[in-house]
Structure formats: structure tokens, C-alpha cells
Design an enzyme around this catalytic site. Sequence first.
Site, PDB file in Angstrom:
ATOM      1  N   ASP A 258       0.825  -1.206   0.000  1.00 44.25           N
ATOM      2  CA  ASP A 258       0.000   0.000   0.000  1.00 44.25           C
ATOM      3  C   ASP A 258       0.857   1.253   0.000  1.00 44.25           C
ATOM      4  O   ASP A 258       2.017   1.248   0.422  1.00 44.25           O
ATOM      5  CB  ASP A 258      -0.905   0.019   1.235  1.00 44.25           C
ATOM      6  CG  ASP A 258      -2.284  -0.548   0.952  1.00 44.25           C
ATOM      7  OD1 ASP A 258      -2.579  -0.824  -0.220  1.00 44.25           O
ATOM      8  OD2 ASP A 258      -3.065  -0.714   1.911  1.00 44.25           O
TER       9      ASP A 258
ATOM     10  N   LYS B 255      -3.027   3.202  -2.685  1.00 43.58           N
ATOM     11  CA  LYS B 255      -4.426   3.495  -2.398  1.00 43.58           C
ATOM     12  C   LYS B 255      -4.436   4.604  -1.340  1.00 43.58           C
ATOM     13  O   LYS B 255      -4.083   4.389  -0.191  1.00 43.58           O
ATOM     14  CB  LYS B 255      -5.188   2.283  -1.874  1.00 43.58           C
ATOM     15  CG  LYS B 255      -5.295   1.158  -2.892  1.00 43.58           C
ATOM     16  CD  LYS B 255      -6.390   0.177  -2.549  1.00 43.58           C
ATOM     17  CE  LYS B 255      -7.741   0.638  -3.028  1.00 43.58           C
ATOM     18  NZ  LYS B 255      -7.843   0.816  -4.459  1.00 43.58           N
TER      19      LYS B 255
ATOM     20  N   MET C  72      -9.913   9.389   7.648  1.00 44.06           N
ATOM     21  CA  MET C  72     -10.187   9.954   6.316  1.00 44.06           C
ATOM     22  C   MET C  72     -11.264  11.045   6.383  1.00 44.06           C
ATOM     23  O   MET C  72     -12.134  11.134   5.525  1.00 44.06           O
ATOM     24  CB  MET C  72     -10.614   8.839   5.343  1.00 44.06           C
ATOM     25  CG  MET C  72      -9.541   7.795   5.126  1.00 44.06           C
ATOM     26  SD  MET C  72     -10.110   6.325   4.219  1.00 44.06           S
ATOM     27  CE  MET C  72     -10.980   5.434   5.536  1.00 44.06           C
TER      28      MET C  72
END
Length: 254
Positions: free
Chosen positions: A35, A57, A174
Site C-alpha cells: 500500500d 491506495k 479519512m
Amino acid sequence: MQGTVTLVGAGPGDPELLTLKAVRAIRAATVLLVDDLVGDEVVALADPGARIVHVGKRGGCKSTPQAFIEKLMVIAAREGETVVRLKGGDPFIFGRGGEELEHLRAAGIEVRVVNGITAGLAAVSSLGVPLTHREHAHGVVFVTGHAKPGERGVDWARLAATACDARLTLVIYMGVSGVEQIAQGLLAGLPAATPAAVIQHASLPQQRHVACTLGELARTVAREGVASPAVIVIGDVMSGLAAAARGQQLSRVA
């Protein structure tokens, strides 16, 4: 022989926070799908002969399609490789580990999982703050501030009311890009004076944080230029941190 796939949590970034089991899995891998948020020091633990495939990502950036990542894992495992899917934090906390596990099992691939320290835990621990406390927080909620395209997302007002009634700490992943909307929703059920903090680059040398109140959250994030990757923590457990920040501001004024 058919190979295996191991979903490995690389933790929040600091390589010293890896578990021993994670280190063994990384060193044994012949193929690693890595990642974007996994640091170079973690990847360096792999065998020099292993094939490293970066499958970035990250919210708001160009990302490798999830279906392509899953296809790569299946192909490599069927070729007899020892595959490690190296994921930031923990594979099963906003890491799409559940989706990958289901896809691999449906393809008849043996899957193992190695947990990692999630960023929300590492972030508050680095500040000397607990997520739960007998007097301040009876539980903790990990929630994403980034809804899947086409979905409504979290009902922030309802979550705030539950957090207020049950005395819960909220850890929002996020959420920086949508912090204004999130804060407005939470203010429907939580007092504006509720302590809050935003921690960027948890556990890494460049880690920084800002402490404020829920009412000041959106303005503080904009003023201080806090960006992803970051976690937002809201709840009474942050009261000590907020008090320390206010003391520092007063001393600078004096």
C-alpha cells in the site's frame, strides 16, 4: 503447489510498531503488494529476491483499482508464490481486508491475517492520551469520514447523540477533507466545547497535531493546514491535551 496469501498490517508507519509475526511474514514473502502508506523501512525488511509491487491506495489521489489488486493476488498464489498484501494500519480496519479475504476464499486461495496497530490507536497513544477512561469514556468508535461513492455515509448527528449518551470517544479516519460537514453534523448532538484533536502522520518523525474544541475544529484544520493522512479524535479523553494547548498559547502571549 498453490501458494498462499497473507494480509499483513504494517501499522501506522513506525517500523518498530510492527509485530514479530508481521516481520516474519514479510521476510518469508516472495511477492509483496504494498500500500501507498507503508514506509520504505518496512518494505526493506523483505527478502532481496522478493518481487515488490506498489499498489497505491490513498484518498483523493490516483489509486490502483481494488479489482486489479485482488486479481494480482489470485494469479500470484496460483503460480505458487508466497504472497503478502502489506497494508497500512490493520487490514480489517478501513483496509478493505474483509473484501480481499472474501475474494481470495471464493477463489480457493488459502488466506492468513496478521493484525497491525491501527493509526487511531497509535495517534492518541503518541500524545499520552487514552481512548477509554473510567471517568471520561466508556467506549470508542472507529468511523470513516469518507463515504463510498453513491452512498449517504455516516449520520453524524445521530452518531453524536449516541456518543454523548454513552460517553464514547470518536476516532474518525479519512475525515480531514470533509471536516466542515462532519463538525456541523456532530454539533447537533455534542457540545461545541467538546475537546478534539487532529493528528497527522501518526507515529512518524513528521507527526504533528492540533488540539481544539469541536466548535473550532473546521477552522483549526483550515488555519493550520492539516492534511491527510490524519485522524480526528473527539471526546472528553482529549481534555488534558486541550488544556495543555491553551496553556502554551497563554505563555506565548505573556
